[in-house]
Write a protein that holds these residues in place. Sequence first.
Motif, PDB file in Angstrom:
ATOM      1  N   GLY A  28       1.205  -1.429  -0.110  1.00 43.68           N
ATOM      2  CA  GLY A  28       0.183  -0.007  -0.011  1.00 43.68           C
ATOM      3  C   GLY A  28       0.502   1.157  -0.249  1.00 43.68           C
ATOM      4  O   GLY A  28       1.630   1.072  -0.132  1.00 43.68           O
ATOM      5  N   HIS A  29       0.641   2.207   0.295  1.00 42.16           N
ATOM      6  CA  HIS A  29       0.747   3.783   0.450  1.00 42.16           C
ATOM      7  C   HIS A  29       2.239   3.779   0.648  1.00 42.16           C
ATOM      8  O   HIS A  29       2.716   5.016   1.356  1.00 42.16           O
ATOM      9  CB  HIS A  29      -0.339   4.543   0.415  1.00 42.16           C
ATOM     10  CG  HIS A  29       0.263   6.477   0.177  1.00 42.16           C
ATOM     11  ND1 HIS A  29       0.542   5.703  -1.800  1.00 42.16           N
ATOM     12  CD2 HIS A  29       0.684   7.220   0.600  1.00 42.16           C
ATOM     13  CE1 HIS A  29       1.005   7.347  -1.303  1.00 42.16           C
ATOM     14  NE2 HIS A  29       1.042   8.230  -0.939  1.00 42.16           N
ATOM     15  N   SER A  30       1.977   3.270   2.351  1.00 45.34           N
ATOM     16  CA  SER A  30       2.814   3.259   3.229  1.00 45.34           C
ATOM     17  C   SER A  30       4.679   1.997   3.385  1.00 45.34           C
ATOM     18  O   SER A  30       5.106   1.938   3.776  1.00 45.34           O
ATOM     19  CB  SER A  30       2.506   2.526   4.651  1.00 45.34           C
ATOM     20  OG  SER A  30       2.199   1.266   4.691  1.00 45.34           O
ATOM     21  N   LEU A  31       4.178   2.084   1.629  1.00 47.21           N
ATOM     22  CA  LEU A  31       5.318   0.936   1.690  1.00 47.21           C
ATOM     23  C   LEU A  31       6.763   1.781   1.913  1.00 47.21           C
ATOM     24  O   LEU A  31       7.834   1.107   1.449  1.00 47.21           O
ATOM     25  CB  LEU A  31       5.415   0.410  -0.143  1.00 47.21           C
ATOM     26  CG  LEU A  31       5.931   1.468  -0.967  1.00 47.21           C
ATOM     27  CD1 LEU A  31       5.349   0.728  -2.746  1.00 47.21           C
ATOM     28  CD2 LEU A  31       5.101   2.842  -1.189  1.00 47.21           C
ATOM     29  N   THR A  32       7.335   2.866   1.424  1.00 52.82           N
ATOM     30  CA  THR A  32       8.205   3.169   1.999  1.00 52.82           C
ATOM     31  C   THR A  32       8.935   3.395   3.960  1.00 52.82           C
ATOM     32  O   THR A  32       9.614   3.909   4.072  1.00 52.82           O
ATOM     33  CB  THR A  32       8.394   4.517   1.679  1.00 52.82           C
ATOM     34  OG1 THR A  32       7.554   5.801   2.526  1.00 52.82           O
ATOM     35  CG2 THR A  32       8.402   4.934   0.173  1.00 52.82           C
ATOM     36  N   ILE A  33       8.054   3.132   4.348  1.00 48.22           N
ATOM     37  CA  ILE A  33       7.874   3.367   5.587  1.00 48.22           C
ATOM     38  C   ILE A  33       7.587   2.164   6.514  1.00 48.22           C
ATOM     39  O   ILE A  33       8.018   1.362   7.932  1.00 48.22           O
ATOM     40  CB  ILE A  33       7.164   4.565   6.410  1.00 48.22           C
ATOM     41  CG1 ILE A  33       5.847   4.214   6.056  1.00 48.22           C
ATOM     42  CG2 ILE A  33       7.664   5.820   5.771  1.00 48.22           C
ATOM     43  CD1 ILE A  33       4.556   5.948   6.834  1.00 48.22           C
ATOM     44  N   ASP A  34       6.986   1.303   6.047  1.00 55.22           N
ATOM     45  CA  ASP A  34       6.151   0.117   7.004  1.00 55.22           C
ATOM     46  C   ASP A  34       7.671  -1.521   7.002  1.00 55.22           C
ATOM     47  O   ASP A  34       8.624  -0.846   6.570  1.00 55.22           O
ATOM     48  CB  ASP A  34       4.836  -0.749   6.234  1.00 55.22           C
ATOM     49  CG  ASP A  34       4.953  -0.838   4.911  1.00 55.22           C
ATOM     50  OD1 ASP A  34       6.041  -1.766   4.237  1.00 55.22           O
ATOM     51  OD2 ASP A  34       4.443  -0.953   3.414  1.00 55.22           O
ATOM     52  N   SER A  35       6.790  -2.451   7.218  1.00 50.49           N
ATOM     53  CA  SER A  35       8.129  -3.358   6.890  1.00 50.49           C
ATOM     54  C   SER A  35       8.969  -3.888   6.246  1.00 50.49           C
ATOM     55  O   SER A  35       9.736  -4.667   6.263  1.00 50.49           O
ATOM     56  CB  SER A  35       7.470  -4.687   7.618  1.00 50.49           C
ATOM     57  OG  SER A  35       6.013  -4.829   7.525  1.00 50.49           O
ATOM     58  N   GLY A  36       8.169  -3.645   5.706  1.00 58.02           N
ATOM     59  CA  GLY A  36       8.367  -4.587   3.706  1.00 58.02           C
ATOM     60  C   GLY A  36       8.938  -3.044   3.062  1.00 58.02           C
ATOM     61  O   GLY A  36       9.764  -3.270   1.347  1.00 58.02           O
ATOM     62  N   TRP A  37       9.610  -1.874   3.832  1.00 61.12           N
ATOM     63  CA  TRP A  37      10.485  -0.678   3.138  1.00 61.12           C
ATOM     64  C   TRP A  37      11.771  -0.943   2.457  1.00 61.12           C
ATOM     65  O   TRP A  37      12.173  -0.607   1.041  1.00 61.12           O
ATOM     66  CB  TRP A  37      11.106   0.414   4.498  1.00 61.12           C
ATOM     67  CG  TRP A  37      12.192   0.191   5.148  1.00 61.12           C
ATOM     68  CD1 TRP A  37      11.604  -0.689   6.582  1.00 61.12           C
ATOM     69  CD2 TRP A  37      13.106   0.102   4.951  1.00 61.12           C
ATOM     70  NE1 TRP A  37      12.923  -1.033   6.946  1.00 61.12           N
ATOM     71  CE2 TRP A  37      13.653  -0.739   6.299  1.00 61.12           C
ATOM     72  CE3 TRP A  37      13.965   0.603   4.097  1.00 61.12           C
ATOM     73  CZ2 TRP A  37      15.392  -0.499   6.392  1.00 61.12           C
ATOM     74  CZ3 TRP A  37      15.300   1.021   4.237  1.00 61.12           C
ATOM     75  CH2 TRP A  37      16.185   0.566   5.563  1.00 61.12           C
ATOM     76  N   LEU A  38      12.323  -2.274   3.378  1.00 64.17           N
ATOM     77  CA  LEU A  38      13.759  -2.513   2.596  1.00 64.17           C
ATOM     78  C   LEU A  38      13.563  -2.799   0.962  1.00 64.17           C
ATOM     79  O   LEU A  38      14.957  -2.960   0.072  1.00 64.17           O
ATOM     80  CB  LEU A  38      14.718  -3.164   3.558  1.00 64.17           C
ATOM     81  CG  LEU A  38      15.531  -3.613   3.057  1.00 64.17           C
ATOM     82  CD1 LEU A  38      17.141  -2.599   2.604  1.00 64.17           C
ATOM     83  CD2 LEU A  38      16.634  -4.526   4.235  1.00 64.17           C
ATOM     84  N   GLU A  39      12.473  -3.395   0.160  1.00 66.35           N
ATOM     85  CA  GLU A  39      12.508  -4.115  -0.792  1.00 66.35           C
ATOM     86  C   GLU A  39      12.405  -3.040  -1.731  1.00 66.35           C
ATOM     87  O   GLU A  39      12.806  -3.245  -2.401  1.00 66.35           O
ATOM     88  CB  GLU A  39      10.930  -4.555  -0.973  1.00 66.35           C
ATOM     89  CG  GLU A  39      10.757  -5.509  -1.687  1.00 66.35           C
ATOM     90  CD  GLU A  39       9.714  -5.955  -2.099  1.00 66.35           C
ATOM     91  OE1 GLU A  39       9.266  -6.819  -3.770  1.00 66.35           O
ATOM     92  OE2 GLU A  39       9.035  -6.208  -1.545  1.00 66.35           O
ATOM     93  N   VAL A  40      11.555  -1.571  -1.272  1.00 71.70           N
ATOM     94  CA  VAL A  40      11.750  -0.568  -1.776  1.00 71.70           C
ATOM     95  C   VAL A  40      12.444   0.317  -1.959  1.00 71.70           C
ATOM     96  O   VAL A  40      13.360   0.283  -3.256  1.00 71.70           O
ATOM     97  CB  VAL A  40      10.435   0.078  -1.806  1.00 71.70           C
ATOM     98  CG1 VAL A  40       9.844   0.611  -2.377  1.00 71.70           C
ATOM     99  CG2 VAL A  40       9.292  -0.610  -1.309  1.00 71.70           C
ATOM    100  N   ALA A  41      13.342   0.453  -1.259  1.00 71.45           N
ATOM    101  CA  ALA A  41      14.588   1.302  -1.188  1.00 71.45           C
ATOM    102  C   ALA A  41      15.635   0.169  -1.877  1.00 71.45           C
ATOM    103  O   ALA A  41      16.101   1.112  -3.065  1.00 71.45           O
ATOM    104  CB  ALA A  41      15.292   0.863   0.439  1.00 71.45           C
ATOM    105  N   ASN A  42      16.216  -1.373  -2.009  1.00 76.64           N
ATOM    106  CA  ASN A  42      16.414  -2.090  -2.668  1.00 76.64           C
ATOM    107  C   ASN A  42      16.472  -1.747  -4.528  1.00 76.64           C
ATOM    108  O   ASN A  42      17.453  -1.438  -5.274  1.00 76.64           O
ATOM    109  CB  ASN A  42      17.095  -3.566  -1.861  1.00 76.64           C
ATOM    110  CG  ASN A  42      17.779  -3.469  -1.129  1.00 76.64           C
ATOM    111  OD1 ASN A  42      18.577  -2.434  -1.247  1.00 76.64           O
ATOM    112  ND2 ASN A  42      17.298  -4.305  -0.506  1.00 76.64           N
ATOM    113  N   THR A  43      15.092  -1.380  -4.196  1.00 74.03           N
ATOM    114  CA  THR A  43      14.586  -1.568  -5.851  1.00 74.03           C
ATOM    115  C   THR A  43      14.849  -0.193  -6.785  1.00 74.03           C
ATOM    116  O   THR A  43      15.363   0.230  -7.604  1.00 74.03           O
ATOM    117  CB  THR A  43      12.926  -1.366  -5.941  1.00 74.03           C
ATOM    118  OG1 THR A  43      12.535  -3.047  -5.197  1.00 74.03           O
ATOM    119  CG2 THR A  43      12.236  -1.828  -7.728  1.00 74.03           C
ATOM    120  N   SER A  44      14.889   1.051  -5.246  1.00 78.73           N
ATOM    121  CA  SER A  44      15.224   1.909  -5.673  1.00 78.73           C
ATOM    122  C   SER A  44      16.812   2.561  -6.149  1.00 78.73           C
ATOM    123  O   SER A  44      17.542   2.926  -7.639  1.00 78.73           O
ATOM    124  CB  SER A  44      14.586   3.644  -5.081  1.00 78.73           C
ATOM    125  OG  SER A  44      13.488   3.239  -4.349  1.00 78.73           O
TER     126      SER A  44
END
Length: 282
Positions: free
Chosen positions: A256-272
Amino acid sequence: MSVIPQHTLDEIAEVNASGLTPVVFIHGLWLLPSSWDRWAEVFKAAGYAPITPGWPDDPETVEEANAHPEVFAGKTVGQVADHYAEIIGKLDKQPAIVGHSFGGLLAQILAGRGLSNVTVAIDAAPFQGVLPLPISALRSASVALGNPANINKAIPLTYDQFRYAFANAVDEDEAHQLYEEFAVPAPAKPLFQAAVANFNPWSEVKVDHDNAYRGPLLVIGGEKDHTVPTAITEANYKIQQKNSGVTEYAEIPGRGHSLTIDSGWLEVANTSLAFVQRFAER
């Protein structure tokens, strides 16, 4: 010209002294720069110089922000974009820019001005020309748009509103934790500006997506985002894809919209980070 706070000027000096490529992180509505703290550590470990400036007048803590919501009121997209452009102008090297939500919109505005060497726009708010208006996006924005008198006010989210707009894809315990740790009031005016962007030829919610100097762009969307649903993110991508530069799209499943701060943030950070590493000048 906006007033750049001393702590941001100190960050700029530190980044310039490092000689490393800067990465500017831009938050969206209802969050503060501290929402990027863990991301900054990841990018720093990868050899970049992260910087997390706030919007004009941003308080430094969630507690201060909730105690003084009036400081957020009245900010416009153009004012905030110019503020970040001024900060970027003080950097010795052209940065990568990573933005979330309205920060993703701002990242694309700045890239369209030729100020970024690589950009990541995560669940970005729509710009002029992005046409889809899914029901969930309207419901999320109705917190502010439901009352025209809100336009010059700062609007907080109740827990239930945050749960729907940000934290719909996490469990109840995590949603409460995210709300307590991150949620702050936000200016309503950018939401009003975005709502009428396609009817206003002079809108500030405009991206120069044709600029040949835009640089590589990654558009990221969360599959279950209520605030910026997939239809909006895909429309954003299709417009940006017409640019002569590299434009890529990644959807993060189940998020969801919390993807940069929730427990799955690292996946999004690594993709970026992987995208930035492919294209950023070192």
